[in-house]
Design a protein around this motif. Sequence first.
Motif, PDB file in Angstrom:
ATOM      1  N   GLU A 148       0.833  -1.208   0.000  1.00 58.56           N
ATOM      2  CA  GLU A 148       0.000   0.000   0.000  1.00 58.56           C
ATOM      3  C   GLU A 148       0.862   1.251   0.000  1.00 58.56           C
ATOM      4  O   GLU A 148       0.513   2.248  -0.648  1.00 58.56           O
ATOM      5  CB  GLU A 148      -0.938  -0.016   1.204  1.00 58.56           C
ATOM      6  N   TRP A 149       1.980   1.224   0.716  1.00 54.62           N
ATOM      7  CA  TRP A 149       2.895   2.363   0.684  1.00 54.62           C
ATOM      8  C   TRP A 149       3.357   2.627  -0.748  1.00 54.62           C
ATOM      9  O   TRP A 149       3.363   3.775  -1.212  1.00 54.62           O
ATOM     10  CB  TRP A 149       4.127   2.082   1.560  1.00 54.62           C
ATOM     11  N   ILE A 150       3.739   1.574  -1.446  1.00 54.12           N
ATOM     12  CA  ILE A 150       4.258   1.737  -2.802  1.00 54.12           C
ATOM     13  C   ILE A 150       3.159   2.150  -3.764  1.00 54.12           C
ATOM     14  O   ILE A 150       3.369   2.981  -4.660  1.00 54.12           O
ATOM     15  CB  ILE A 150       4.971   0.450  -3.244  1.00 54.12           C
ATOM     16  N   ASP A 151       1.957   1.635  -3.586  1.00 54.75           N
ATOM     17  CA  ASP A 151       0.847   2.028  -4.449  1.00 54.75           C
ATOM     18  C   ASP A 151       0.509   3.505  -4.266  1.00 54.75           C
ATOM     19  O   ASP A 151       0.343   4.238  -5.252  1.00 54.75           O
ATOM     20  CB  ASP A 151      -0.386   1.174  -4.152  1.00 54.75           C
ATOM     21  N   VAL A 152       0.414   3.950  -3.022  1.00 60.09           N
ATOM     22  CA  VAL A 152       0.111   5.365  -2.762  1.00 60.09           C
ATOM     23  C   VAL A 152       1.218   6.252  -3.324  1.00 60.09           C
ATOM     24  O   VAL A 152       0.950   7.288  -3.947  1.00 60.09           O
ATOM     25  CB  VAL A 152      -0.083   5.605  -1.254  1.00 60.09           C
ATOM     26  N   ALA A 153       2.469   5.854  -3.104  1.00 54.89           N
ATOM     27  CA  ALA A 153       3.587   6.634  -3.622  1.00 54.89           C
ATOM     28  C   ALA A 153       3.516   6.747  -5.142  1.00 54.89           C
ATOM     29  O   ALA A 153       3.708   7.832  -5.713  1.00 54.89           O
ATOM     30  CB  ALA A 153       4.904   5.988  -3.205  1.00 54.89           C
ATOM     31  N   THR A 154       3.218   5.635  -5.811  1.00 57.31           N
ATOM     32  CA  THR A 154       3.150   5.639  -7.274  1.00 57.31           C
ATOM     33  C   THR A 154       2.048   6.556  -7.774  1.00 57.31           C
ATOM     34  O   THR A 154       2.223   7.300  -8.757  1.00 57.31           O
ATOM     35  CB  THR A 154       2.930   4.208  -7.787  1.00 57.31           C
ATOM     36  N   ARG A 155       0.904   6.528  -7.118  1.00 53.38           N
ATOM     37  CA  ARG A 155      -0.213   7.383  -7.520  1.00 53.38           C
ATOM     38  C   ARG A 155       0.124   8.869  -7.385  1.00 53.38           C
ATOM     39  O   ARG A 155      -0.381   9.696  -8.149  1.00 53.38           O
ATOM     40  CB  ARG A 155      -1.455   7.054  -6.688  1.00 53.38           C
ATOM     41  N   ARG A 156       0.950   9.211  -6.430  1.00 51.43           N
ATOM     42  CA  ARG A 156       1.259  10.614  -6.173  1.00 51.43           C
ATOM     43  C   ARG A 156       2.439  11.130  -6.993  1.00 51.43           C
ATOM     44  O   ARG A 156       2.749  12.311  -6.975  1.00 51.43           O
ATOM     45  CB  ARG A 156       1.536  10.838  -4.680  1.00 51.43           C
ATOM     46  N   LEU A 157       3.115  10.249  -7.713  1.00 52.75           N
ATOM     47  CA  LEU A 157       4.243  10.678  -8.535  1.00 52.75           C
ATOM     48  C   LEU A 157       3.790  11.284  -9.856  1.00 52.75           C
ATOM     49  O   LEU A 157       2.831  10.828 -10.474  1.00 52.75           O
ATOM     50  CB  LEU A 157       5.150   9.487  -8.839  1.00 52.75           C
ATOM     51  N   LYS A 158       4.539  12.272 -10.313  1.00 54.05           N
ATOM     52  CA  LYS A 158       4.389  12.760 -11.672  1.00 54.05           C
ATOM     53  C   LYS A 158       4.958  11.714 -12.638  1.00 54.05           C
ATOM     54  O   LYS A 158       5.777  10.877 -12.242  1.00 54.05           O
ATOM     55  CB  LYS A 158       5.174  14.063 -11.856  1.00 54.05           C
ATOM     56  N   PRO A 159       4.567  11.741 -13.899  1.00 54.45           N
ATOM     57  CA  PRO A 159       5.245  10.896 -14.880  1.00 54.45           C
ATOM     58  C   PRO A 159       6.748  11.160 -14.856  1.00 54.45           C
ATOM     59  O   PRO A 159       7.184  12.316 -14.802  1.00 54.45           O
ATOM     60  CB  PRO A 159       4.626  11.328 -16.214  1.00 54.45           C
ATOM     61  N   ARG A 160       7.527  10.091 -14.816  1.00 48.53           N
ATOM     62  CA  ARG A 160       8.991  10.133 -14.739  1.00 48.53           C
ATOM     63  C   ARG A 160       9.489  10.549 -13.360  1.00 48.53           C
ATOM     64  O   ARG A 160      10.706  10.744 -13.170  1.00 48.53           O
ATOM     65  CB  ARG A 160       9.600  11.055 -15.810  1.00 48.53           C
ATOM     66  N   TYR A 162      10.366  10.027  -9.265  1.00 40.75           N
ATOM     67  CA  TYR A 162      11.139   8.996  -8.576  1.00 40.75           C
ATOM     68  C   TYR A 162      10.520   8.625  -7.225  1.00 40.75           C
ATOM     69  O   TYR A 162      10.183   9.504  -6.416  1.00 40.75           O
ATOM     70  CB  TYR A 162      12.560   9.492  -8.301  1.00 40.75           C
ATOM     71  N   LEU A 163      10.430   7.323  -6.989  1.00 36.77           N
ATOM     72  CA  LEU A 163      10.159   6.788  -5.660  1.00 36.77           C
ATOM     73  C   LEU A 163      11.485   6.331  -5.065  1.00 36.77           C
ATOM     74  O   LEU A 163      12.231   5.576  -5.701  1.00 36.77           O
ATOM     75  CB  LEU A 163       9.202   5.598  -5.742  1.00 36.77           C
ATOM     76  N   THR A 164      11.793   6.772  -3.846  1.00 37.85           N
ATOM     77  CA  THR A 164      12.988   6.329  -3.134  1.00 37.85           C
ATOM     78  C   THR A 164      12.559   5.868  -1.750  1.00 37.85           C
ATOM     79  O   THR A 164      11.897   6.611  -1.023  1.00 37.85           O
ATOM     80  CB  THR A 164      14.042   7.445  -3.030  1.00 37.85           C
ATOM     81  N   MET A 165      12.939   4.627  -1.396  1.00 39.09           N
ATOM     82  CA  MET A 165      12.451   4.014  -0.165  1.00 39.09           C
ATOM     83  C   MET A 165      13.566   3.210   0.494  1.00 39.09           C
ATOM     84  O   MET A 165      14.339   2.536  -0.188  1.00 39.09           O
ATOM     85  CB  MET A 165      11.262   3.097  -0.488  1.00 39.09           C
ATOM     86  N   ILE A 166      13.669   3.296   1.818  1.00 43.39           N
ATOM     87  CA  ILE A 166      14.625   2.496   2.572  1.00 43.39           C
ATOM     88  C   ILE A 166      13.853   1.478   3.399  1.00 43.39           C
ATOM     89  O   ILE A 166      12.771   1.768   3.919  1.00 43.39           O
ATOM     90  CB  ILE A 166      15.532   3.386   3.454  1.00 43.39           C
ATOM     91  N   GLN A 167      14.427   0.270   3.494  1.00 44.11           N
ATOM     92  CA  GLN A 167      13.701  -0.807   4.156  1.00 44.11           C
ATOM     93  C   GLN A 167      14.694  -1.888   4.577  1.00 44.11           C
ATOM     94  O   GLN A 167      15.840  -1.915   4.105  1.00 44.11           O
ATOM     95  CB  GLN A 167      12.651  -1.385   3.193  1.00 44.11           C
ATOM     96  N   LYS A 168      14.282  -2.773   5.461  1.00 46.80           N
ATOM     97  CA  LYS A 168      15.111  -3.905   5.831  1.00 46.80           C
ATOM     98  C   LYS A 168      15.368  -4.793   4.612  1.00 46.80           C
ATOM     99  O   LYS A 168      14.493  -4.964   3.768  1.00 46.80           O
ATOM    100  CB  LYS A 168      14.443  -4.723   6.942  1.00 46.80           C
ATOM    101  N   ALA A 169      16.562  -5.359   4.558  1.00 47.49           N
ATOM    102  CA  ALA A 169      16.949  -6.143   3.396  1.00 47.49           C
ATOM    103  C   ALA A 169      16.030  -7.338   3.172  1.00 47.49           C
ATOM    104  O   ALA A 169      15.757  -7.709   2.027  1.00 47.49           O
ATOM    105  CB  ALA A 169      18.395  -6.610   3.548  1.00 47.49           C
ATOM    106  N   GLY A 177       8.032  -7.021  -5.450  1.00 41.98           N
ATOM    107  CA  GLY A 177       6.740  -7.565  -5.848  1.00 41.98           C
ATOM    108  C   GLY A 177       5.653  -6.514  -5.930  1.00 41.98           C
ATOM    109  O   GLY A 177       4.683  -6.668  -6.683  1.00 41.98           O
ATOM    110  N   ALA A 178       5.804  -5.437  -5.147  1.00 39.17           N
ATOM    111  CA  ALA A 178       4.797  -4.376  -5.142  1.00 39.17           C
ATOM    112  C   ALA A 178       5.009  -3.355  -6.254  1.00 39.17           C
ATOM    113  O   ALA A 178       4.132  -2.514  -6.496  1.00 39.17           O
ATOM    114  CB  ALA A 178       4.804  -3.667  -3.787  1.00 39.17           C
ATOM    115  N   CYS A 179       6.164  -3.398  -6.919  1.00 37.18           N
ATOM    116  CA  CYS A 179       6.436  -2.462  -8.016  1.00 37.18           C
ATOM    117  C   CYS A 179       5.809  -3.016  -9.293  1.00 37.18           C
ATOM    118  O   CYS A 179       6.405  -3.863  -9.973  1.00 37.18           O
ATOM    119  CB  CYS A 179       7.936  -2.267  -8.193  1.00 37.18           C
ATOM    120  N   ASP A 180       4.617  -2.560  -9.609  1.00 33.29           N
ATOM    121  CA  ASP A 180       3.914  -3.064 -10.788  1.00 33.29           C
ATOM    122  C   ASP A 180       4.402  -2.339 -12.042  1.00 33.29           C
ATOM    123  O   ASP A 180       5.409  -1.625 -12.019  1.00 33.29           O
ATOM    124  CB  ASP A 180       2.404  -2.966 -10.614  1.00 33.29           C
ATOM    125  N   ASN A 181       3.666  -2.515 -13.162  1.00 36.21           N
ATOM    126  CA  ASN A 181       4.147  -1.987 -14.435  1.00 36.21           C
ATOM    127  C   ASN A 181       4.084  -0.464 -14.544  1.00 36.21           C
ATOM    128  O   ASN A 181       4.504   0.093 -15.563  1.00 36.21           O
ATOM    129  CB  ASN A 181       3.381  -2.627 -15.603  1.00 36.21           C
TER     130      ASN A 181
END
Length: 253
Positions: A148-160, A162-169, A177-181
């Motif tokens: 859900e974090w990645i989906d919300v982030a993607t919706r709020r991005l302009k075309p082109r 960048y999403l940048t995220m830090i997380q446990k390895a 898996g959450a990064c769709d097309n």
Amino acid sequence: MSGDPGLSHDAFLGGRLHIFQPIKGYRAGVDPVLLAAATPARPGQSVLELGCGAGVASFCLVARVERLLLTGVELQAFYAELARRNALENQLEMTVVEADLRHLPASLKERHFDHVIANPPYYERHRSTASEDAGRDMALAGETHLSEWIDVATRRLKPRGYLTMIQKADRLPDMLGACDNRLGSIRVRPIQPRLGRAAELVILQARKGGRAAFALEAPLIMHEGVSHKHDGDDYTPEAVKILRGGQALPWSG
């Protein structure tokens, strides 16, 4: 708030920033500093931080890149107010919206950003033990799924944008898996504590509409040597440039 005995006043970036945060509860460490360093923002661009907490990542970013238009979303009222307080403390501008990222206000849903950054909770609720401090518990193991974090982030991005995220390895498979097309040009940089040690964190970057091939970057090594042998920090020169000097963590290409 500055006289509150429950708060500390901590220096970041070698003293360029001073941040109020709770003595007990979730406290920002190096993770938001690394997140800011990995964000390829340019002067004048817009940045949305999901789950901004006390604002450390956004403030570290604007300390390096001038004239950014900062917006933060934070679920917990206490941390949202801290972010506003820290903006004033450091003479910076940031709009902080108190909201659940799954239910953003209409005014925010109408906006799109050049960058979305996030440091989501590291632990899955069903696999973690709740902290006695409610704020720390929410920050470390919130109820919102990583997808859900990645989906919300993607919706709020302009075309082109960048999403940048830090997380446990160990959450990297979930992130990928959450990064769709809608997202492409995915790059991952492992954050390795020492030579010979497995990466504990990863930074993922993706571009909305990107088409470049996946890239696994060389790791950032945080500490010198294979073990801690003396008092004090033993950061590598590369880590010092980021944590103390506020420099960027460059990506290849």
